[in-house]
Design a protein around this motif. Sequence first.
Motif, PDB file in Angstrom:
ATOM      1  N   PRO A   5       0.884  -1.363  -0.006  1.00 13.87           N
ATOM      2  CA  PRO A   5       0.056  -0.049   0.054  1.00 13.87           C
ATOM      3  C   PRO A   5       0.704   1.122   0.165  1.00 13.87           C
ATOM      4  CG  PRO A   5      -0.074  -1.202   2.251  1.00 13.87           C
ATOM      5  CD  PRO A   5       0.729  -2.067   0.926  1.00 13.87           C
ATOM      6  N   TYR A   6       2.039   1.030   0.344  1.00 15.07           N
ATOM      7  CA  TYR A   6       2.852   2.280   0.401  1.00 15.07           C
ATOM      8  C   TYR A   6       3.841   2.335  -0.677  1.00 15.07           C
ATOM      9  CZ  TYR A   6       1.231   2.935   5.131  1.00 15.07           C
ATOM     10  OH  TYR A   6       0.410   3.396   6.149  1.00 15.07           O
ATOM     11  N   ALA A   7       3.592   1.656  -1.750  1.00 21.65           N
ATOM     12  CA  ALA A   7       4.343   1.624  -3.149  1.00 21.65           C
ATOM     13  C   ALA A   7       3.989   2.606  -3.808  1.00 21.65           C
ATOM     14  CB  ALA A   7       4.594   0.301  -3.510  1.00 21.65           C
ATOM     15  N   LYS A   8       3.994   4.029  -3.357  1.00 26.49           N
ATOM     16  CA  LYS A   8       3.434   5.083  -4.210  1.00 26.49           C
ATOM     17  C   LYS A   8       4.137   6.262  -3.906  1.00 26.49           C
ATOM     18  CE  LYS A   8       0.027   6.118  -0.494  1.00 26.49           C
ATOM     19  NZ  LYS A   8       0.943   6.133   0.713  1.00 26.49           N
ATOM     20  N   ILE A   9       4.032   7.330  -4.490  1.00 29.80           N
ATOM     21  CA  ILE A   9       4.630   8.587  -4.464  1.00 29.80           C
ATOM     22  C   ILE A   9       3.528   9.667  -3.952  1.00 29.80           C
ATOM     23  CG2 ILE A   9       6.026  10.230  -5.539  1.00 29.80           C
ATOM     24  CD1 ILE A   9       6.884   8.434  -7.694  1.00 29.80           C
ATOM     25  N   GLU A  10       3.644  10.475  -2.874  1.00 31.22           N
ATOM     26  CA  GLU A  10       3.096  11.494  -2.423  1.00 31.22           C
ATOM     27  C   GLU A  10       3.824  12.765  -2.962  1.00 31.22           C
ATOM     28  OE1 GLU A  10       0.334  11.541  -1.120  1.00 31.22           O
ATOM     29  OE2 GLU A  10      -0.017   9.115  -0.450  1.00 31.22           O
ATOM     30  N   CYS A  11       2.949  13.510  -3.577  1.00 27.58           N
ATOM     31  CA  CYS A  11       3.594  14.843  -4.157  1.00 27.58           C
ATOM     32  C   CYS A  11       2.640  15.954  -3.591  1.00 27.58           C
ATOM     33  CB  CYS A  11       3.218  14.924  -5.628  1.00 27.58           C
ATOM     34  SG  CYS A  11       4.122  13.812  -6.599  1.00 27.58           S
ATOM     35  N   ALA A  12       3.628  17.024  -3.288  1.00 27.31           N
ATOM     36  CA  ALA A  12       2.747  18.191  -2.655  1.00 27.31           C
ATOM     37  C   ALA A  12       3.583  19.573  -3.090  1.00 27.31           C
ATOM     38  CB  ALA A  12       2.704  18.080  -1.032  1.00 27.31           C
ATOM     39  N   ARG A  13       2.919  20.455  -3.316  1.00 27.83           N
ATOM     40  CA  ARG A  13       3.150  21.804  -3.369  1.00 27.83           C
ATOM     41  C   ARG A  13       2.838  22.869  -2.211  1.00 27.83           C
ATOM     42  NH1 ARG A  13       5.484  26.283  -3.343  1.00 27.83           N
ATOM     43  NH2 ARG A  13       5.716  27.714  -4.963  1.00 27.83           N
ATOM     44  N   PHE A  14       4.058  22.937  -1.539  1.00 29.27           N
ATOM     45  CA  PHE A  14       3.565  23.763  -0.280  1.00 29.27           C
ATOM     46  C   PHE A  14       3.738  25.257  -0.671  1.00 29.27           C
ATOM     47  CE2 PHE A  14       4.952  19.931   1.383  1.00 29.27           C
ATOM     48  CZ  PHE A  14       4.067  19.405   2.357  1.00 29.27           C
ATOM     49  N   LYS A  15       2.957  26.169   0.300  1.00 29.75           N
ATOM     50  CA  LYS A  15       2.927  27.668   0.396  1.00 29.75           C
ATOM     51  C   LYS A  15       4.089  27.919   1.191  1.00 29.75           C
ATOM     52  CE  LYS A  15       0.482  31.760   1.471  1.00 29.75           C
ATOM     53  NZ  LYS A  15      -0.787  32.272   1.762  1.00 29.75           N
ATOM     54  N   GLY A  16       5.196  28.658   0.897  1.00 24.75           N
ATOM     55  CA  GLY A  16       6.207  29.057   1.722  1.00 24.75           C
ATOM     56  C   GLY A  16       7.187  28.038   1.721  1.00 24.75           C
ATOM     57  N   ILE A  17       8.087  28.181   2.939  1.00 28.85           N
ATOM     58  CA  ILE A  17       9.284  27.224   2.706  1.00 28.85           C
ATOM     59  C   ILE A  17       9.266  26.021   3.722  1.00 28.85           C
ATOM     60  CG2 ILE A  17      10.763  29.282   1.931  1.00 28.85           C
ATOM     61  CD1 ILE A  17      11.537  29.527   4.824  1.00 28.85           C
ATOM     62  N   PRO A  28       6.526  22.781   5.525  1.00 28.19           N
ATOM     63  CA  PRO A  28       5.263  22.110   5.371  1.00 28.19           C
ATOM     64  C   PRO A  28       4.153  22.777   6.244  1.00 28.19           C
ATOM     65  CG  PRO A  28       7.211  20.476   5.943  1.00 28.19           C
ATOM     66  CD  PRO A  28       7.577  21.825   5.963  1.00 28.19           C
ATOM     67  N   GLY A  29       2.883  22.845   5.201  1.00 31.12           N
ATOM     68  CA  GLY A  29       2.076  23.527   6.059  1.00 31.12           C
ATOM     69  C   GLY A  29       0.816  23.576   5.190  1.00 31.12           C
ATOM     70  N   ASP A  30       0.409  24.800   4.374  1.00 36.02           N
ATOM     71  CA  ASP A  30      -0.501  25.069   3.792  1.00 36.02           C
ATOM     72  C   ASP A  30      -0.176  24.571   2.379  1.00 36.02           C
ATOM     73  OD1 ASP A  30      -1.804  26.406   5.563  1.00 36.02           O
ATOM     74  OD2 ASP A  30      -0.779  28.467   4.940  1.00 36.02           O
ATOM     75  N   PHE A  31      -1.194  23.408   1.815  1.00 37.55           N
ATOM     76  CA  PHE A  31      -0.985  23.159   0.464  1.00 37.55           C
ATOM     77  C   PHE A  31      -1.649  23.955  -0.604  1.00 37.55           C
ATOM     78  CE2 PHE A  31      -1.019  19.156   3.337  1.00 37.55           C
ATOM     79  CZ  PHE A  31      -0.145  18.666   2.743  1.00 37.55           C
ATOM     80  N   ILE A  32      -0.728  23.902  -1.563  1.00 39.41           N
ATOM     81  CA  ILE A  32      -1.239  24.544  -3.079  1.00 39.41           C
ATOM     82  C   ILE A  32      -1.899  23.551  -3.697  1.00 39.41           C
ATOM     83  CG2 ILE A  32      -0.640  25.670  -4.987  1.00 39.41           C
ATOM     84  CD1 ILE A  32       1.461  27.434  -3.239  1.00 39.41           C
ATOM     85  N   ASP A  33      -1.183  22.486  -3.758  1.00 36.25           N
ATOM     86  CA  ASP A  33      -1.340  21.216  -4.561  1.00 36.25           C
ATOM     87  C   ASP A  33      -0.881  19.896  -4.096  1.00 36.25           C
ATOM     88  OD1 ASP A  33      -2.523  19.843  -6.506  1.00 36.25           O
ATOM     89  OD2 ASP A  33      -1.018  20.127  -8.326  1.00 36.25           O
ATOM     90  N   GLN A  34      -1.763  18.863  -4.117  1.00 37.43           N
ATOM     91  CA  GLN A  34      -1.366  17.725  -3.987  1.00 37.43           C
ATOM     92  C   GLN A  34      -1.601  16.480  -4.768  1.00 37.43           C
ATOM     93  OE1 GLN A  34      -3.399  18.125   0.351  1.00 37.43           O
ATOM     94  NE2 GLN A  34      -1.916  16.364   0.782  1.00 37.43           N
ATOM     95  N   LYS A  35      -0.964  15.433  -4.956  1.00 38.34           N
ATOM     96  CA  LYS A  35      -1.153  14.414  -5.704  1.00 38.34           C
ATOM     97  C   LYS A  35      -0.660  13.093  -5.171  1.00 38.34           C
ATOM     98  CE  LYS A  35      -1.254  12.732 -10.527  1.00 38.34           C
ATOM     99  NZ  LYS A  35      -0.837  12.990 -12.058  1.00 38.34           N
ATOM    100  N   THR A  36      -1.495  11.874  -5.109  1.00 37.96           N
ATOM    101  CA  THR A  36      -1.038  10.682  -4.848  1.00 37.96           C
ATOM    102  C   THR A  36      -1.062   9.977  -6.018  1.00 37.96           C
ATOM    103  OG1 THR A  36      -1.982  10.699  -2.542  1.00 37.96           O
ATOM    104  CG2 THR A  36      -1.383   8.499  -3.440  1.00 37.96           C
TER     105      THR A  36
END
Length: 514
Positions: free
Chosen positions: A214-226, A228-236
Motif C-alpha cells: 500500500p505504500y508503493a506510491k509517491i506522495e507529491c505536494a506543493r507547499f506555500k512558503g518554505i 510544510p503547512g498550507d498545501f497549494i496542490d497535492q497528488k498521490t
Amino acid sequence: MSFNDKINQPEGRRLEFKSKIPAGPEIAKTIIAFANDAGGELYIGVQDNPRNVLGLDEDDLLMLEEKISNIVHDNCNPIILPEISFFRFQNKYLIKIQIYKGNNPPYYLKSRGIDSGTFIRVGSSNRAASPEMIAELERRKNNISFDSILIYEKELSEIDISSFVRHFKEKTGENAGMQTLSKLRLFDSDQGKELPTNALILLSDDDLQSRLFPYAKIECARFKGITPGDFIDQKTISGPLSLQAESAYQFILRHISQGSSYDGVYRIDRWEYPVTAIREAIRNAVIHRDYSLTGKDIKIAVFDNKIEITSPGKLLPTVDYNQMEAGQSDIRNMVLAPVFKKLGIIEQWGNGLQLISDEMKQYPEIDIKWNEPGMAFRISFIKRDYIEQPESRPELEQEPRPESRPELRPESRPESRPELEQDQRHESGQELKQESIYDAVILSLFNIALSKGKLAKALGQKSVSGGLKKVISKLMEEEMIEWTIPEKPNSSKQKYRLTEKGKGYYKTKFGNDE
C-alpha cells in the motif's frame, strides 16, 4: 581524505569520534553497525562535542589496542576483524579503528542475539535493527533482493498485468509473453506452480499490489512558503511502478517556472531548477527505494525555495553522493532494475549521478544537498539566494474565551493548566506559544479522535492556523499522534488520535488517565 580534513567533518554514517574507550559494549555496537552497513572509521582520543583533540598516553597504546581487540572478539558475532593503528596528530597520539563492510551480515552482540543485538548505522547514531532490516541483511548476505521473492497468494495466470503489457509493448516493441517474463525473472516455478515475484506484483494493476504494497506510491505536494503547512496542490501517484516516475516528474514541472533568454535571434528556454537532475533523482527514488520497508512511501515536496525528494531506505553502502562523477552503479532491486532499463527509465548503468553532476554545473544558483533522515534518503535542490517574503497576517487568531471550547472536557481545559496559561505577546495580537498548542492538542485528543478542522475549533481557532499545522507535524514526527486512516493520508474522513506514547505523555504530565 586526510585526517586533517576528517577532524572537521561531523560524525556520520562512516565516521565517529570517542575521547576514550567507552565502558561496556558501546564500542562494539558502533563496530557492529559499521560492519552491517558501509563500513566506517572510529577514532579514539578525540572529543566530539565540542570537537577537541585530547590525545592518548603513549604508554597506554598497546594496552588499549589489546583491550579493543578483546572487546570485539568477546562481543561481536560473526567475527569482525577491524584494523587498529596508532598515529600522531598535533603532537598527540590517537587510535584509528577501521571497519570494513562485512560480507556475512547480520552482525550482532553475542549477549543479546540476532533479534535484539543487531545494530545499524542511522546518521551518526547506532540503532537496534528492526525485523525488516535484519531480514534485509540476511538477504544481502545471500545476494537475494526483496523484489525477487516469490508471492504464493496467486499464481501467475491470475495476476492482472494488462497495463504493464501495454506499456512494455509501447516502449520496447516486444510482447511481454511468458518467455519475456521468465527472462526478466518476473516469475518462477515452485512446487509445480508458476508464481509471480514481488517485482511483478509491483509492476501490475492487480489488487495484490495495493494489498501487499500500500505504500508503493509517491506522495507529491506543493507547499506555500518554505515549510510544510498550507498545501497549494497535492497528488498521490500509485499503481504500476513503471508509470510512477513520469507522473511525479510532470507534477514538479507544473509547479516550477520556465524562463527565456536570447542568444542573437535564437530563444533559449531555461527552467528555474535543473530538471534533468531532478528527473534522475526521481528515477533513482523509484528504482532504488527499499520496498521491504512498510509504512513508508516516496515523498516529493515543492517549496518556494527548494524541491525535496525522499525515498524509503538508506543509500546503498557502495554509493557515495560526494563522488558523483565516479560512475557509481549499485542495485538494490535486482529484478526491477533490468525491467526499467528495458523500458528506458534507466538509460545507462552508472550514469545517473554523472548526469546530475553535469547539469548542476549549469545551475550555480542551485545547491544540491543530501542526507539520511532515519531509514530514508533525501536529496534537495535549494535556491542559493532565496529571500523569504514576510507574512502579511498573523498565523494564529487571538485566543477566544474558554467557554467557546466545548470539545474539551472541563477538567482538561487549557485554562485549568498553568503550563498552558502563558501567552506570548505579538505585535499583531495575542498568540499561543507552540508549547501551549502542543499540550492543548494532547488534551483535546485524549479518548477522542478529531479531524484537523475539529481540532482547530477545540483550540478556539476560527480556522486551521499555520502554527497548529506545525505542531501537528511535530507531534506526528515524534509519534505522539497518528492518523486514524494511515493508508489514506488525504481522506476527507481522516482524523488524529493519540498513540500509546502520546497517552503516556498525557498521564505523566497531567496525572489523569480517566
